[in-house]
Motif scaffolding. Structure first.
Motif, PDB file in Angstrom:
ATOM      1  N   TYR A 103       0.830  -1.205   0.000  1.00  0.00           N
ATOM      2  CA  TYR A 103       0.000   0.000   0.000  1.00  0.00           C
ATOM      3  C   TYR A 103       0.868   1.259   0.000  1.00  0.00           C
ATOM      4  N   LEU A 104       1.886   1.283   0.851  1.00  0.00           N
ATOM      5  CA  LEU A 104       2.774   2.441   0.884  1.00  0.00           C
ATOM      6  C   LEU A 104       3.539   2.579  -0.433  1.00  0.00           C
ATOM      7  N   GLY A 105       3.903   1.435  -1.027  1.00  0.00           N
ATOM      8  CA  GLY A 105       4.564   1.465  -2.319  1.00  0.00           C
ATOM      9  C   GLY A 105       3.674   2.033  -3.402  1.00  0.00           C
ATOM     10  N   SER A 106       2.381   1.738  -3.322  1.00  0.00           N
ATOM     11  CA  SER A 106       1.434   2.299  -4.285  1.00  0.00           C
ATOM     12  C   SER A 106       1.364   3.815  -4.147  1.00  0.00           C
ATOM     13  N   LEU A 107       1.387   4.311  -2.922  1.00  0.00           N
ATOM     14  CA  LEU A 107       1.406   5.760  -2.708  1.00  0.00           C
ATOM     15  C   LEU A 107       2.672   6.376  -3.293  1.00  0.00           C
ATOM     16  N   HIS A 108       3.791   5.660  -3.161  1.00  0.00           N
ATOM     17  CA  HIS A 108       5.049   6.149  -3.720  1.00  0.00           C
ATOM     18  C   HIS A 108       4.968   6.243  -5.245  1.00  0.00           C
ATOM     19  N   TRP A 109       4.404   5.206  -5.867  1.00  0.00           N
ATOM     20  CA  TRP A 109       4.229   5.235  -7.325  1.00  0.00           C
ATOM     21  C   TRP A 109       3.352   6.412  -7.735  1.00  0.00           C
ATOM     22  N   GLU A 110       2.317   6.680  -6.969  1.00  0.00           N
ATOM     23  CA  GLU A 110       1.423   7.787  -7.305  1.00  0.00           C
ATOM     24  C   GLU A 110       2.185   9.119  -7.266  1.00  0.00           C
ATOM     25  N   ARG A 111       3.034   9.295  -6.272  1.00  0.00           N
ATOM     26  CA  ARG A 111       3.822  10.530  -6.185  1.00  0.00           C
ATOM     27  C   ARG A 111       4.768  10.661  -7.379  1.00  0.00           C
ATOM     28  N   ARG A 112       5.375   9.538  -7.777  1.00  0.00           N
ATOM     29  CA  ARG A 112       6.273   9.580  -8.918  1.00  0.00           C
ATOM     30  C   ARG A 112       5.518   9.911 -10.200  1.00  0.00           C
ATOM     31  N   LEU A 113       4.343   9.322 -10.376  1.00  0.00           N
ATOM     32  CA  LEU A 113       3.548   9.587 -11.575  1.00  0.00           C
ATOM     33  C   LEU A 113       3.013  11.015 -11.591  1.00  0.00           C
ATOM     34  N   LEU A 114       2.715  11.548 -10.407  1.00  0.00           N
ATOM     35  CA  LEU A 114       2.330  12.962 -10.335  1.00  0.00           C
ATOM     36  C   LEU A 114       3.491  13.859 -10.757  1.00  0.00           C
TER      37      LEU A 114
END
Length: 204
Positions: A165-176
């Protein structure tokens, strides 16, 4: 080794893996690697990243094999085979997610930032028209559809669930950082892991 010690060892190893894996996925680390290695790293970084994850996971799997802990349950047939089938489908979902998502793995484009010359638009396709992070969904399904459970596996799965879940949040920040407002619009229109809104349709 006592059950408490073995469980602590698993959690500590997973924490070390998560720290290294997250560091390698971060934009500052990729910028540093690009500065040192230049364009040579562009086609190889995703493969090296994935291979290193497999190498680091192998000792964790071995630790679980050595110290499984007390058996909590074993799902009987035919339900166990239904769960295994679900895991296989989740694995196929991960493969499809790789195929449908070149925007997630092109390191040079990640480093350009939104609106930069030479960048590409988001253009979600395939499974990404239903959910933003199919890897999160497939990861949850693969671990929690395991047809047996022990105390140490349960502890490990809880920790892995949190990391995914935390990794998914990290991916979202990178994609943003990569797509900017285009990705913010995508977030509003497509759920993260459960396709409850239906298929994404073009705006306008």
């Amino acid at each position: 080794m006592s059950p408490t010690d073995s469980a602590l060892l698993l959690v500590l190893y997973l924490a070390c893996f998560a720290a290294v894996h997250s560091l390698m996925a971060s934009l500052p680390f990729k910028r540093r690697a690009a500065k040192i290695l230049g364009r040579r790293m562009d086609p190889w970084y995703p493969a090296i990243f994935s291979a290193s994850a497999l190498v680091m996971i192998a000792p964790l799997v071995y630790l679980v094999y050595l110290f499984p802990g007390k058996i909590l349950y074993i799902v009987p047939s035919p339900w166990r085979w239904a769960m295994v089938a679900g895991q296989l489908l989740a694995g196929l979902l991960s493969v499809r997610a790789f195929v449908d998502a070149p925007h997630r793995f092109k390191v040079p484009l990640q480093l350009l930032g939104p609106g930069a010359a030479g960048g590409e638009g988001l253009e979600p396709r395939g499974v990404y028209r239903w959910i933003r992070d199919p890897f999160l969904l497939s990861g949850f399904l693969i671990i929690w559809l395991t047809p047996f459970m022990t105390t140490n596996i349960l502890i490990l799965y809880v920790a892995v669930t949190l990391y995914l879940y935390l990794g998914s949040l990290h991916w979202e920040r990178r994609l943003l950082a990569q797509f900017g407002d285009e990705y913010r619009s995508y977030q509003r229109r497509v759920p993260r892991a459960v396709p409850w809104r239906g298929r994404l349709r073009p705006e306008g």
